[in-house]
Enzyme design. Structure first.
Site, PDB file in Angstrom:
ATOM      1  N   HIS A   1       3.080  -0.818  -9.089  1.00  0.00           N
ATOM      2  CA  HIS A   1       3.618   0.365  -8.416  1.00  0.00           C
ATOM      3  C   HIS A   1       4.251  -0.034  -7.102  1.00  0.00           C
ATOM      4  O   HIS A   1       3.744  -0.869  -6.356  1.00  0.00           O
ATOM      5  CB  HIS A   1       2.556   1.457  -8.260  1.00  0.00           C
ATOM      6  CG  HIS A   1       1.526   1.258  -7.189  1.00  0.00           C
ATOM      7  ND1 HIS A   1       1.719   1.649  -5.873  1.00  0.00           N
ATOM      8  CD2 HIS A   1       0.267   0.749  -7.239  1.00  0.00           C
ATOM      9  CE1 HIS A   1       0.631   1.393  -5.167  1.00  0.00           C
ATOM     10  NE2 HIS A   1      -0.262   0.835  -5.961  1.00  0.00           N
TER      11      HIS A   1
ATOM     12  N   ASP B   1      -0.879  -3.080  -0.878  1.00  0.00           N
ATOM     13  CA  ASP B   1      -1.000  -2.009  -1.873  1.00  0.00           C
ATOM     14  C   ASP B   1       0.261  -1.156  -1.878  1.00  0.00           C
ATOM     15  O   ASP B   1       0.332  -0.152  -1.184  1.00  0.00           O
ATOM     16  CB  ASP B   1      -2.225  -1.153  -1.533  1.00  0.00           C
ATOM     17  CG  ASP B   1      -2.475  -0.051  -2.551  1.00  0.00           C
ATOM     18  OD1 ASP B   1      -1.906  -0.116  -3.661  1.00  0.00           O
ATOM     19  OD2 ASP B   1      -3.228   0.888  -2.225  1.00  0.00           O
TER      20      ASP B   1
ATOM     21  N   GLU C   1       2.480   6.348  -7.971  1.00  0.00           N
ATOM     22  CA  GLU C   1       1.149   5.946  -8.416  1.00  0.00           C
ATOM     23  C   GLU C   1       0.086   6.539  -7.506  1.00  0.00           C
ATOM     24  O   GLU C   1      -0.979   6.969  -7.964  1.00  0.00           O
ATOM     25  CB  GLU C   1       1.057   4.414  -8.419  1.00  0.00           C
ATOM     26  CG  GLU C   1      -0.233   3.855  -9.021  1.00  0.00           C
ATOM     27  CD  GLU C   1      -1.322   3.588  -7.987  1.00  0.00           C
ATOM     28  OE1 GLU C   1      -2.393   3.095  -8.375  1.00  0.00           O
ATOM     29  OE2 GLU C   1      -1.115   3.883  -6.798  1.00  0.00           O
TER      30      GLU C   1
END
Length: 517
Positions: free
Chosen positions: A279, A291, A325
């Site tokens: 993602h 992330d 996501e």
């Protein structure tokens, strides 16, 4: 080397840096008949592992950071930061010769405006809290109300049923609910029906609790997540007498459009399509460089090296950079939902790479065969083989690893639901590293794998290059292997737990994709 030679070398190096990167188009034809798939797979895998470096992939992380810096500090789906990130990935792949498309979809964009809580009595203190995605909002300034705890069920389904809320006990109060057994949306909905004016869900494992209610229509009352320690402390205080809180959860919500980026080789047998994804979006709290800039950059660099290899792949390779996501796997869910039955049959495997450079990392491989016996069961047929293939590669290199459960909390979830074999790696999020894991992987025990998870500090300085490099090698090896040979998916697996703390799984990956438990 003499002085004149050094000057000449410097000139050549400068010229190379100044020259735009020109990549050869990826394979557009099938190899000549008679070539051995296994031999070609080994050759390409070795080449991609050698050529796909963490240093090169790091340049993409720098680009993502620069984009976030110029776009309000984040790259969340529906924002300028994500749009620019997607355009960067698209352009790189298009220049490399891939067939690249945007896959557009609508969703409800969210941005948290306030997430505050504090105990007012009996012992005043601040209470760190995370707003659930798609929560209802309190008024500006918040509310003040007494707390009421939902009794903890022995079966782990606390707060999931109307019977958990004694009549009248929760009217006008904030419900304190332990995580587990059902979706967060269900917990807050049942609490709202019992008269609660807010809900606080506390974790059932170490680490901060981030979550989503799934969609905007699900939100009934302001809802936030706190740590297990804070939740248990509040429950203990309630056992002694009333607890009064101030509570402010506010969230901006708006319908917006966003794009997945999909790129595939122009050649290769579509009946044997290999999909790898990560993602691209961040949360709004920070730039999201681990992330999941890390997985996105590793995937992008591998795709570019495959293009440069000029290898005529037997199987079609498809790379995907999912959007939204963090809002609940929306991009990958949209993609899978729009696959035809033939499309699903043609996709022979899916590999997911989400957070592959956590600073206090563990190296975790998704437990495709459920040999660790933790949490969810095995993945679809073929998932055990994907786990074995990654484990074999790491074992041959002497790299320590452990299993991690298919919790459904990242973009492999929709593929598993569609019956597509799935796997991948992960280096840990808000979970706490154990002493045994610190001995195995290095790093610090008793500390989260990523202390900057879903925070402003998830920036370019939040990357562990050792973990990044190992996981990029895993991606490169998988692409090189499966581009020619997917026969391993048919080879039986002897199920044995992964080495070390079987099934520890690096704690929970608490992305805003968490809609269950």
């Amino acid at each position: 080397m003499n002085a004149s030679q050094r000057r000449a070398a410097a000139v050549l190096a400068a010229a190379a840096l100044a020259t735009p990167l020109v990549l050869a188009a990826p394979a557009t034809a099938t190899p000549a008949p008679g070539a051995a798939p296994a031999r070609d797979a080994a050759k390409l895998a070795k080449k991609l592992v050698r050529e796909t470096s963490a240093q090169d992939a790091y340049k993409h992380l720098q680009k993502f950071q620069a984009i976030a810096d110029s776009a309000g500090g984040h790259r969340a789906a529906g924002s300028l930061g994500h749009d620019a990130s997607a355009a960067y990935v698209y352009t790189q792949l298009k220049k490399a010769g891939y067939a690249v498309t945007y896959q557009k979809f609508d969703f409800i964009y969210t941005e948290t405006l306030a997430e505050k809580a504090a105990v007012l009595s009996p012992a005043p203190r601040d209470l760190p809290i995370r707003a659930m995605t798609y929560t209802k909002s309190t008024p500006v300034g918040g509310i003040k109300a007494d707390l009421a705890a939902v009794p903890v069920d022995a079966d782990g389904t606390t707060g999931c049923e109307p019977g958990d809320y004694a009549s009248g006990t929760f009217t006008g109060k904030i419900a304190l609910i332990k995580r587990g057994g059902c979706a967060f949306a269900v917990k807050q909905e049942v609490a709202a029906a019992a008269g609660a004016v807010g809900a606080i869900v506390y974790n059932n494992a170490e680490g901060v609790l981030s979550g989503t209610l799934g969609d905007a229509a699900a939100g009934k009352i302001p809802t936030g997540g706190i740590t297990q320690a804070e939740g248990e402390k509040l429950a203990g205080e309630l056992a002694k007498g009333p607890v009064n809180l101030s509570f402010e959860i506010r969230q901006f919500q708006e319908k917006r459009s966003t794009n997945n980026v999909i790129a595939e080789t122009k050649g290769g047998n579509a009946a044997n399509t290999v999909v790898l994804g990560s993602h691209l979006d961040s949360v709004t709290a920070g730039p999201g460089i681990n992330d999941n800039g890390s997985g996105s950059a590793g995937l992008l660099q591998t795709a570019l090296e495959l293009a440069k290899s000029k290898d005529k792949v037997r199987n079609k390779i498809r790379f995907a950079w999912w959007s939204a996501e963090e809002n609940g796997l929306l991009g990958s869910e949209h993609y899978v939902a729009n696959l035809s039955s033939l499309d699903k049959k043609e996709i022979k495997l899916y590999l997911n790479f989400d957070m592959i450079a956590s600073p206090n990392y563990g190296l975790f491989v998704y437990d495709g065969d459920d040999s660790d016996g933790v949490g969810a069961g095995a993945g679809p047929e073929g998932s055990a083989q994907l786990e074995r293939d990654i484990n074999d590669y790491l074992d041959k290199r002497g790299v320590a690893r452990e299993g991690t459960d298919f919790t459904g909390r990242s973009d492999y979830g929709p593929f598993i639901e569609a019956g597509i074999p799935s796997g991948g790696t992960f280096t840990g999020a808000e979970g706490i590293k154990t002493a045994a894991q610190a001995q195995k992987f290095g790093g610090q025990a008793g500390v989260a794998y990523d202390v900057n998870y879903h925070a402003k500090g998830d920036d370019i300085h939040n990357i562990n290059m050792t973990a990044f490099d190992v996981n990029i090698d895993v991606i490169a090896n998988a692409v090189g292997t499966y581009a020619h040979d997917i026969s391993s998916l048919k080879k039986p697996v002897v199920s044995v737990p992964t080495t070390g703390d079987a099934g520890s799984g690096g704690g929970l990956h608490g992305d805003h994709d968490e809609v269950t438990q």
